[in-house]
Design a protein around this motif. Structure first.
Motif, short mmCIF file in Angstrom:
data_model
loop_
_atom_site.label_atom_id
_atom_site.label_comp_id
_atom_site.label_asym_id
_atom_site.label_seq_id
_atom_site.Cartn_x
_atom_site.Cartn_y
_atom_site.Cartn_z
N TYR A 1 -4.57 -86.16 37.61
CA TYR A 1 -4.60 -87.59 37.87
C TYR A 1 -3.40 -88.28 37.23
N ASP A 2 -3.03 -89.40 37.80
CA ASP A 2 -2.07 -90.31 37.19
C ASP A 2 -2.88 -91.50 36.69
N LYS B 1 -6.67 -79.13 30.43
CA LYS B 1 -5.52 -78.55 31.12
C LYS B 1 -5.45 -79.00 32.57
N ASN B 2 -4.29 -79.48 32.97
CA ASN B 2 -3.99 -79.91 34.34
C ASN B 2 -4.81 -81.10 34.83
N ALA B 3 -5.51 -81.78 33.94
CA ALA B 3 -6.33 -82.93 34.37
C ALA B 3 -5.48 -84.17 34.62
N VAL B 4 -4.38 -84.29 33.89
CA VAL B 4 -3.56 -85.50 33.97
C VAL B 4 -2.10 -85.12 34.20
N ASN B 5 -1.49 -85.75 35.20
CA ASN B 5 -0.06 -85.53 35.44
C ASN B 5 0.78 -86.49 34.61
N ASN B 6 0.56 -87.77 34.83
CA ASN B 6 1.36 -88.82 34.20
C ASN B 6 0.45 -89.90 33.63
N VAL B 7 0.89 -90.46 32.51
CA VAL B 7 0.18 -91.57 31.89
C VAL B 7 1.19 -92.68 31.63
N ALA B 8 0.81 -93.89 31.98
CA ALA B 8 1.60 -95.08 31.66
C ALA B 8 0.73 -95.98 30.80
N VAL B 9 1.36 -96.63 29.83
CA VAL B 9 0.65 -97.58 28.97
C VAL B 9 1.38 -98.91 29.05
N VAL B 10 0.67 -99.93 29.49
CA VAL B 10 1.25 -101.27 29.60
C VAL B 10 0.55 -102.16 28.59
N ALA B 11 1.33 -102.70 27.65
CA ALA B 11 0.79 -103.58 26.62
C ALA B 11 1.06 -105.04 27.00
N ILE B 12 0.00 -105.84 26.91
CA ILE B 12 0.11 -107.28 27.10
C ILE B 12 -0.51 -107.96 25.88
N GLY B 13 -0.36 -109.27 25.79
CA GLY B 13 -0.96 -109.99 24.67
C GLY B 13 -0.48 -109.45 23.34
N THR B 14 -1.33 -109.50 22.34
CA THR B 14 -0.93 -109.08 21.00
C THR B 14 -0.67 -107.58 20.89
N ALA B 15 -1.08 -106.80 21.87
CA ALA B 15 -0.80 -105.36 21.85
C ALA B 15 0.70 -105.08 21.86
N VAL B 16 1.49 -106.00 22.40
CA VAL B 16 2.95 -105.82 22.44
C VAL B 16 3.52 -105.66 21.03
N PHE B 17 2.90 -106.30 20.05
CA PHE B 17 3.39 -106.20 18.67
C PHE B 17 3.34 -104.76 18.14
N GLY B 18 2.54 -103.91 18.74
CA GLY B 18 2.49 -102.52 18.34
C GLY B 18 3.78 -101.77 18.61
N TYR B 19 4.60 -102.28 19.50
CA TYR B 19 5.87 -101.65 19.86
C TYR B 19 7.04 -102.06 18.97
N LEU B 20 6.83 -102.97 18.06
CA LEU B 20 7.94 -103.48 17.25
C LEU B 20 8.46 -102.43 16.27
N LYS B 21 9.76 -102.29 16.18
CA LYS B 21 10.38 -101.38 15.22
C LYS B 21 10.07 -101.79 13.79
N SER B 22 9.91 -103.08 13.58
CA SER B 22 9.76 -103.62 12.23
C SER B 22 8.35 -103.51 11.65
N ARG B 23 7.42 -102.92 12.39
CA ARG B 23 6.06 -102.78 11.87
C ARG B 23 6.07 -101.94 10.60
N LYS B 24 5.23 -102.33 9.65
CA LYS B 24 5.16 -101.62 8.37
C LYS B 24 4.65 -100.20 8.52
N SER B 25 3.73 -99.99 9.43
CA SER B 25 3.14 -98.67 9.63
C SER B 25 3.96 -97.88 10.65
N ASP B 26 4.25 -96.64 10.31
CA ASP B 26 4.98 -95.77 11.23
C ASP B 26 4.04 -94.95 12.11
#
Length: 117
Positions: free
Chosen positions: A4-5, A30-55
């Motif tokens: 699945y995608d 095994k072989n259950a998933v081909n591709n996964v995309a993750v789209v962040a909206i709202g406050t979830a976008v802050f999880g992508y920031l380089k400057s986050r304290k947690s790595d």
């Protein structure tokens, strides 16, 4: 088994651990998933920031990017908070069409939607 995608839509910063866990869970079969995309909206976008304290999230994203998982940040949210591409983790584009339209694009290609809210 046909793979699945899947596209995940995440809306809240606090839901990242659950989202990452779900991605790992579906990729275990095994072989259950081909591709996964993750789209962040709202406050979830802050999880992508380089400057986050947690790595931890940054490390999870980098590891998953090498295994057919792509990550995207909502351009509308980024614009509302003054976030720019250079503030994002490497290889996480801010999508100018907005997060929801990006999800619709994946759905039109046959991706199954999982909403994490």
């Amino acid at each position: 088994m046909k793979g699945y995608d899947v596209v995940f839509l995440i809306e809240s910063l606090g839901k990242w651990p659950h989202t990452i866990d779900q991605i790992h869970n579906i990729k275990k079969v095994k072989n259950a998933v081909n591709n996964v995309a993750v789209v962040a909206i709202g406050t979830a976008v802050f999880g992508y920031l380089k400057s986050r304290k947690s790595d931890v999230l940054r490390d999870d994203v980098k590891k998953l990017q090498g295994s057919n998982v792509s990550f995207f940040a909502c351009g509308n949210t980024a614009g509302a908070y003054g976030l720019t591409q250079d503030m994002m983790i490497e290889n996480v584009p801010i999508v100018t069409e907005g997060g929801l339209l990006k999800v619709f694009s994946f759905q039109s290609k046959g991706y199954y939607l999982v909403t994490i809210s």
